[in-house]
Design an enzyme around this catalytic site. Structure first.
Site, PDB file in Angstrom:
ATOM      1  N   GLU A  19       0.587  -1.412   0.128  1.00 18.10           N
ATOM      2  CA  GLU A  19       0.124  -0.005  -0.122  1.00 18.10           C
ATOM      3  C   GLU A  19       0.459   1.057  -0.187  1.00 18.10           C
ATOM      4  O   GLU A  19       0.456   2.257  -0.616  1.00 18.10           O
ATOM      5  CB  GLU A  19      -0.944   0.073   1.196  1.00 18.10           C
ATOM      6  CG  GLU A  19      -2.237  -0.789   1.445  1.00 18.10           C
ATOM      7  CD  GLU A  19      -1.156  -2.200   1.393  1.00 18.10           C
ATOM      8  OE1 GLU A  19       0.170  -2.360   2.132  1.00 18.10           O
ATOM      9  OE2 GLU A  19      -2.086  -3.677   1.130  1.00 18.10           O
ATOM     10  N   GLU A  30       3.411  -8.639 -20.710  1.00 17.06           N
ATOM     11  CA  GLU A  30       2.654  -8.259 -22.057  1.00 17.06           C
ATOM     12  C   GLU A  30       1.549  -7.357 -22.376  1.00 17.06           C
ATOM     13  O   GLU A  30       0.751  -6.982 -23.280  1.00 17.06           O
ATOM     14  CB  GLU A  30       1.989  -9.859 -22.442  1.00 17.06           C
ATOM     15  CG  GLU A  30       2.436 -10.642 -22.200  1.00 17.06           C
ATOM     16  CD  GLU A  30       3.602 -11.094 -23.922  1.00 17.06           C
ATOM     17  OE1 GLU A  30       3.380 -11.249 -24.423  1.00 17.06           O
ATOM     18  OE2 GLU A  30       4.627 -11.552 -23.288  1.00 17.06           O
ATOM     19  N   TYR A  32       8.782 -11.512   8.637  1.00 20.20           N
ATOM     20  CA  TYR A  32       8.872 -11.316  10.400  1.00 20.20           C
ATOM     21  C   TYR A  32       7.983 -10.240  10.489  1.00 20.20           C
ATOM     22  O   TYR A  32       8.276  -9.155  10.978  1.00 20.20           O
ATOM     23  CB  TYR A  32      10.473 -11.523  10.528  1.00 20.20           C
ATOM     24  CG  TYR A  32      11.774 -12.490  10.111  1.00 20.20           C
ATOM     25  CD1 TYR A  32      11.660 -13.618  11.053  1.00 20.20           C
ATOM     26  CD2 TYR A  32      11.993 -11.730   9.131  1.00 20.20           C
ATOM     27  CE1 TYR A  32      12.257 -14.120  10.605  1.00 20.20           C
ATOM     28  CE2 TYR A  32      12.671 -13.402   8.253  1.00 20.20           C
ATOM     29  CZ  TYR A  32      12.939 -14.233   9.527  1.00 20.20           C
ATOM     30  OH  TYR A  32      14.117 -15.537   9.175  1.00 20.20           O
ATOM     31  N   ASP A  47       2.465  -2.956  -7.363  1.00 18.39           N
ATOM     32  CA  ASP A  47       2.261  -1.331  -7.328  1.00 18.39           C
ATOM     33  C   ASP A  47       1.934  -0.006  -7.840  1.00 18.39           C
ATOM     34  O   ASP A  47       1.510   0.551  -7.794  1.00 18.39           O
ATOM     35  CB  ASP A  47       2.676  -1.235  -5.254  1.00 18.39           C
ATOM     36  CG  ASP A  47       3.010  -2.959  -4.557  1.00 18.39           C
ATOM     37  OD1 ASP A  47       1.301  -3.816  -5.132  1.00 18.39           O
ATOM     38  OD2 ASP A  47       4.094  -3.137  -4.193  1.00 18.39           O
ATOM     39  N   GLY A  51       7.658  -5.234  -6.037  1.00 25.25           N
ATOM     40  CA  GLY A  51       6.559  -4.095  -6.033  1.00 25.25           C
ATOM     41  C   GLY A  51       6.247  -3.718  -7.445  1.00 25.25           C
ATOM     42  O   GLY A  51       5.559  -2.790  -7.952  1.00 25.25           O
TER      43      GLY A  51
HETATM   44  O1  CKP Z   1       2.631  -7.134  -5.918  1.00 28.84           O
HETATM   45  P1  CKP Z   1       4.302  -6.523  -5.311  1.00 28.84           P
HETATM   46  O2  CKP Z   1       5.538  -6.819  -6.425  1.00 28.84           O
HETATM   47  O3  CKP Z   1       4.028  -5.510  -6.101  1.00 28.84           O
HETATM   48  O4  CKP Z   1       4.282  -5.723  -4.028  1.00 28.84           O
HETATM   49  C1  CKP Z   1       5.596  -5.968  -3.258  1.00 28.84           C
HETATM   50  C2  CKP Z   1       4.801  -5.909  -2.059  1.00 28.84           C
HETATM   51  O5  CKP Z   1       3.327  -5.809   0.156  1.00 28.84           O
HETATM   52  C3  CKP Z   1       6.037  -5.841  -1.245  1.00 28.84           C
HETATM   53  O6  CKP Z   1       6.638  -4.558  -1.470  1.00 28.84           O
HETATM   54  C4  CKP Z   1       6.215  -6.565   0.411  1.00 28.84           C
HETATM   55  O7  CKP Z   1       5.854  -6.049   1.509  1.00 28.84           O
HETATM   56  C5  CKP Z   1       4.611  -6.557  -0.105  1.00 28.84           C
HETATM   57  O8  CKP Z   1       4.166  -6.557  -1.224  1.00 28.84           O
HETATM   58  C6  CKP Z   1       3.669  -8.335   0.754  1.00 28.84           C
HETATM   59  O9  CKP Z   1       3.303  -8.129   1.933  1.00 28.84           O
HETATM   60  O10 CKP Z   1       3.813  -8.528   0.056  1.00 28.84           O
HETATM   61 MG    MG Z   2       0.638  -7.030  -6.937  1.00 26.03          MG
END
Ligand code: CKP
Ligand code: MG
Length: 314
Positions: A35, A228, A104, A259, A256
């Site tokens: 987020e 794609e 963690y 996001d 990331g």
């Molecule tokens: O889906 P994404 O790869 O864009 O998301 C990555 C984020 O919040 C990463 O910052 C990680 O901390 C998380 O998804 C998670 O809780 O897995």
């Molecule tokens: Mg994602």
């Protein structure tokens, strides 16, 4: 406020060397969390954003709050918890761009988010409520907080944007499926990936995933297809089609990207772009994020985004 989100941020540790982490000795620390990644992406594009969360009353909590505030996101609704610590996680680069994530975060401060964490007066000032499937997976009280936010958002007519972001390490498949489908049903815009479509509906076909989600209620669906590009479908505007992805020479860190994609699409829609143009902005930002180490570091400001887009259209 343009976009308000609720979720956990963590300090992210990345080993300096690739390969199994048992051999790693030196780590770099960064900040991350789906987020806040999206909120920071939006803030870099000059949208007003706010983050609702909890961190520990500890040094990592201070680091997160300072860093997120420093990126231009409002942190006035981030509480400090005297008992529970700030969550952390590790990104292990096993080989090539194959990344493993180790959390963690059990019983972290953010896992104690609850319906009282949502300040109605604050949320009602927003245009968009952005949620992902990670927050409800953290605990029952977090799940209740998300549904409380949805109720308030509906009452005050915010647009609800939802990225399923299914994390199998955080909950059972059954709970994930039920909750994700329920939240999708309350949302206006949903951003599933093709593998999430496969998990939810047994198909990775973008158009079928979009149809299945439309059945639940949302007007706009954007199905992410990685490199794609993406398939988009808006019922009220009768807009459907595929937006091209952007190929990058070398993926440094894929985490990331989703996001960043969300930040791009929401930003485009806030700017009044068409759905196709917004999705293209999302694809561009997703690609840019993968070229840089870390979740937020590759998120562009407007100038850098334009530079990337013009270099790709040459
Ligand atoms: O889906 P994404 O790869 O864009 O998301 C990555 C984020 O919040 C990463 O910052 C990680 O901390 C998380 O998804 C998670 O809780 O897995
Ligand atoms: Mg994602």
């Amino acid at each position: 406020m343009d976009v308000i989100s609720i979720g956990e941020a963590m300090v992210l540790f990345t080993p300096e060397t690739s390969g199994p982490m048992r051999y790693a000795r030196d780590y770099t620390s960064r900040i991350a969390g789906a987020e806040i990644n999206t909120l920071i992406g939006l803030a870099k594009l000059e949208h007003e954003t706010g983050w609702i969360s909890r961190v520990g009353s500890d040094e990592f909590g201070a680091m997160l709050k300072n860093a997120v505030r420093g990126e231009g996101v409002d942190v006035s609704e981030v509480a400090a918890d005297d008992e529970a610590p700030t969550g952390i996680f590790f990104k292990e680069n096993v080989y090539g761009d194959h990344v493993r994530v180790h959390y963690y975060r059990k019983h972290s401060a953010a896992s104690f988010l609850n319906p009282e964490s949502i300040n109605e007066a604050y949320l009602s000032e927003g245009k968009v409520l952005y949620i992902t499937g990670i927050t409800p997976a953290l605990s029952d009280s977090c799940s209740k907080a998300v549904f409380q936010a949805i109720e308030i958002a509906k009452k005050h007519k915010l647009t609800i944007v939802f990225d399923p972001n299914i994390r199998y390490k955080l909950w059972t498949e059954e709970k994930a499926r039920n909750t994700i489908l329920e939240i999708a049903g309350h949302s206006d815009i949903v951003f599933p990936g093709t593998s999430e479509g496969e998990f939810l509906f047994g198909t990775s076909h973008p158009e079928k995933i979009a149809d299945a989600l439309h059945e639940l209620g949302p007007d706009t669906i954007v199905v992410k297809k990685g490199e794609e590009g993406a398939y988009y479908s808006c019922l009220s505007k009768k807009e459907q089609g595929h937006a091209e992805g952007f190929r990058v020479k070398q993926v440094i860190d894929p985490v990331g990207a989703g996001d960043g994609f969300a930040a791009g699409v929401v930003s485009g829609l806030l700017d009044g772009l068409s759905l196709k143009e917004s999705v293209t902005r999302g694809c561009a930002i997703g690609a840019m994020v993968t070229m840089v180490n870390g979740d937020i570091e590759g998120l562009p400001d407007r100038k850098t985004l334009e530079l990337f887009l013009s270099s790709k259209s040459d």
